[in-house]
Design a protein around this motif. Structure first.
Motif, PDB file in Angstrom:
ATOM      1  N   THR A  98       4.720  10.650   6.436  1.00 54.58           N
ATOM      2  CA  THR A  98       3.380  10.105   6.244  1.00 54.58           C
ATOM      3  C   THR A  98       3.025  10.110   4.765  1.00 54.58           C
ATOM      4  OG1 THR A  98       2.263  12.247   6.416  1.00 54.58           O
ATOM      5  CG2 THR A  98       2.720  11.050   8.492  1.00 54.58           C
ATOM      6  N   VAL A  99       1.985   9.337   4.446  1.00 56.44           N
ATOM      7  CA  VAL A  99       1.498   9.321   3.072  1.00 56.44           C
ATOM      8  C   VAL A  99       1.067  10.719   2.648  1.00 56.44           C
ATOM      9  CG1 VAL A  99      -0.298   8.430   1.540  1.00 56.44           C
ATOM     10  CG2 VAL A  99       0.810   6.897   3.181  1.00 56.44           C
ATOM     11  N   THR A 144       0.806  -1.205   0.000  1.00 53.67           N
ATOM     12  CA  THR A 144       0.000   0.000   0.000  1.00 53.67           C
ATOM     13  C   THR A 144       0.847   1.267   0.000  1.00 53.67           C
ATOM     14  OG1 THR A 144      -0.050   0.153   2.420  1.00 53.67           O
ATOM     15  CG2 THR A 144      -1.710  -1.262   1.356  1.00 53.67           C
ATOM     16  N   GLU A 145       0.143   2.396  -0.021  1.00 51.78           N
ATOM     17  CA  GLU A 145       0.828   3.676   0.080  1.00 51.78           C
ATOM     18  C   GLU A 145       1.536   3.820   1.429  1.00 51.78           C
ATOM     19  OE1 GLU A 145      -2.333   6.428  -0.700  1.00 51.78           O
ATOM     20  OE2 GLU A 145      -1.877   6.513  -2.854  1.00 51.78           O
ATOM     21  N   GLN A 146       0.982   3.204   2.467  1.00 51.56           N
ATOM     22  CA  GLN A 146       1.656   3.251   3.762  1.00 51.56           C
ATOM     23  C   GLN A 146       2.992   2.513   3.711  1.00 51.56           C
ATOM     24  OE1 GLN A 146       0.903   5.023   6.553  1.00 51.56           O
ATOM     25  NE2 GLN A 146       2.955   4.326   7.122  1.00 51.56           N
ATOM     26  N   ASP A 147       3.056   1.448   2.938  1.00 50.77           N
ATOM     27  CA  ASP A 147       4.340   0.760   2.755  1.00 50.77           C
ATOM     28  C   ASP A 147       5.349   1.698   2.085  1.00 50.77           C
ATOM     29  OD1 ASP A 147       3.765  -1.913   3.769  1.00 50.77           O
ATOM     30  OD2 ASP A 147       2.377  -2.072   2.094  1.00 50.77           O
ATOM     31  N   ASP A 174       6.623   3.992   4.701  1.00 52.61           N
ATOM     32  CA  ASP A 174       7.544   3.257   5.585  1.00 52.61           C
ATOM     33  C   ASP A 174       8.932   3.135   4.943  1.00 52.61           C
ATOM     34  OD1 ASP A 174       5.496   2.962   7.402  1.00 52.61           O
ATOM     35  OD2 ASP A 174       5.011   0.904   6.804  1.00 52.61           O
TER      36      ASP A 174
END
Length: 552
Positions: free
Chosen positions: A439-440, A413-416, A419
């Motif tokens: 953050t995204v 995901t975008e969170q990955d 990260d």
């Protein structure tokens, strides 16, 4: 002495890769060794290194030849520049690069084209030899180097000749291929040799991960190059860097600065590097180009110095003060010698000012100076610092960018993506670890760069007369990520390509659509001709088959 030993070890290792195909060979092409009868000749390691050295030496010259690849990607960008120094001087080619007033007499366009095609010719010559053909691994590596040269040429000039053979008919001159034809050729070569170059070939040699990286770069930039709306290439770029990540062979160095020293061969972050050595293969001239003559005393460096280049203040102002890369990459203010004594000049204390008044004329002490590449004492300076051409950090940032552009891929995901960027930044905020987190929303938001024209028309001693415009970076898509790419890869041959790839809300890329320092934005949203450089005039004059790039 240690570096000399390392360099000789590298050359022996390079030669050793090809020795199996040379031993006992009785059918060598005499054009390679014009002074040696090939019949019954036993090749030594030194012979092999000599044969293959043009493949590597031309890559060094392409990167660190005067007006090389190291400069051409940043001198036209929003990160740093080489202004005309009042009382010192400098070439107008740097001013033209900064202002995006490109023309066919700028020396950088000569350096890149010349050494790339010399390297390609060296590859073609060896690939035509029966002895080399006997080693599949040797053939794959040579095709990999040739593809790397073509990747550089394609990115810079797009309309390039494809020369894939060594022997040509009398009177032959190359013609330019269509961009799609060149793309197809490069991709075909890379995909055909993928997994065949070897995984552990030693520092300075193309390996399987290097091929992954070139493929990833091709996929990453496809949309910027062709503007066809096909986003599937971002997924293909992720697939390539995932092979590198999953191999477990590479990791981020604990210290950012350790990637920019005289010997990076042991760093697990380096996927592909170019080795340099002071006496036998020197090149990095940043200590010479950036430092004031008196400022050499900070390192006990006594090589030539010009004090030419300077950081663009708008970029310097983007750094978080807790980001250790700020002080690792740049110096300004009062300078001190190796005994911590304040350095003085005939004009007073040596103080580098943060601000630069104009690209057309500034004073010797204006502008922060680059210290990213380690400066050594004596004559060395930065001259034999190795080149980190592809780093593991780059692989992680490619994946992050593509995940953000796609909104996720194959379960990630975008969170990955956020990260991954945080992981790269984590070594740079040890004094305040929470600031490493991105953050995204930050990455997908605008840039913090204060874009706009900025020039001080006043002379020294006069009241400041700033001419400015305010454009900001809020309208840049993925502007936060663009900022992170600048902080991580400044002075590493990345920025021009990144600015062309990132766009604003109106669809125009940042390279053309934003003003910075003394470079003005282009207002024609349909004009993309500055995305590629003109062909150097000498090559056009010497080959009537070549046609100048559109818009020049």
């Amino acid at each position: 002495m240690m570096k000399k030993i390392i360099y000789k070890t590298i050359m022996a290792s390079i030669a050793g890769t090809f020795m199996l195909s040379f031993s006992g060979c009785t059918d060598l092409d005499e054009t390679i060794y014009s002074q040696i009868a090939s019949e019954k000749y036993e090749f030594t390691t030194e012979d092999a290194a000599s044969m293959f050295s043009p493949v590597y030496s031309n890559l060094r010259s392409l990167y660190w030849g005067w007006n090389g690849y190291c400069d051409i990607q940043d001198e036209s960008s929003d990160l740093w520049c080489t202004p005309f120094r009042i009382g010192v001087g400098w070439g107008t080619i740097y001013i033209s690069l900064h202002k995006h007033e490109f023309h066919g007499a700028i020396g950088h366009f000569n350096t890149e084209w010349k050494y790339a095609y010399r390297g390609i010719t060296a590859c073609n010559k060896l690939l035509a030899d029966d002895a080399v053909k006997a080693s599949a691994k040797s053939v794959s590596q040579l095709r990999g180097y040739r593809a790397l040269y073509y990747y550089v040429l394609f990115d810079l000039f797009r309309n390039i000749p494809l020369d894939t053979t060594y022997v040509h008919p009398d009177g032959w001159s190359p013609t330019q291929a269509k961009p799609k034809e060149s793309w197809d050729y490069i991709m075909s070569e890379l995909n055909d040799i993928k997994g065949k170059c070897g995984s552990d070939n030693g520092f300075g040699q193309i390996n399987d991960a290097t091929v992954n990286m070139i493929l990833a770069k091709m996929y990453l930039n496809h949309e910027a190059w062709f503007r066809d709306g096909d986003t599937s290439y971002y997924g293909k770029a992720i697939d390539e860097v995932n092979e590198i990540i999953k191999s477990g062979k590479y990791s981020l160095a604990s210290d950012y600065s350790s990637n920019f020293v005289d010997d990076i061969s042991s760093s697990k972050e380096i996927i592909f590097g170019i080795p340099f050595e002071y006496k036998y293969a020197s090149g990095n001239y940043y200590a010479n180009k950036w430092m004031n003559t008196a400022g050499r005393a900070t390192w006990g460096f006594n090589g030539w110095a010009t004090g030419g280049s300077a950081c663009i203040t708008q970029f310097l102002d983007t750094y978080d003060t807790d980001d250790s890369r700020l002080k690792q990459c740049w110096i300004w203010g009062q300078q001190y010698d190796t005994s911590n004594n304040a350095i003085t000049t005939s004009d007073g204390p040596l103080v580098y000012a943060r601000d630069v008044r104009s690209i057309d004329g500034c004073y010797p002490m204006e502008g922060a100076r680059l210290t990213k590449y380690k400066i050594y004492s004596g004559n060395y300076g930065t001259s034999y610092d190795d080149v980190p051409f592809f780093r593991y950090a780059d692989a992680l940032m490619i994946k992050a960018e593509c995940l953000l552009r796609l909104g996720g891929y194959k379960g990630e995901t975008e969170q990955d993506a956020a990260d991954l960027v945080t992981k790269v930044r984590s070594r740079d905020f040890t004094a305040n670890p929470s600031k490493a987190t991105r953050t995204v929303a930050q990455l997908k938001g605008g840039s913090c760069y204060a874009y706009g024209y900025r020039e001080n028309k006043a002379k020294k001693g006069e009241t400041d007369n700033w001419v400015t415009t305010s454009e900001g970076g809020a309208d840049i898509q993925l502007g936060g990520l663009l900022d992170d790419l600048a902080w991580e890869f400044v002075a590493e041959h990345h920025r021009r390509q990144d600015l062309i790839r990132f766009t604003m809300a109106n669809g125009q890329n940042v390279f053309n659509g934003k003003s910075w320092f003394c470079k003005k934005a282009s207002t024609d949203l349909t004009d993309h001709h500055l995305d590629i450089y003109p062909i150097y005039h000498t090559f056009l004059e010497g080959n009537k088959n070549l046609v100048q790039n559109p818009g020049y």
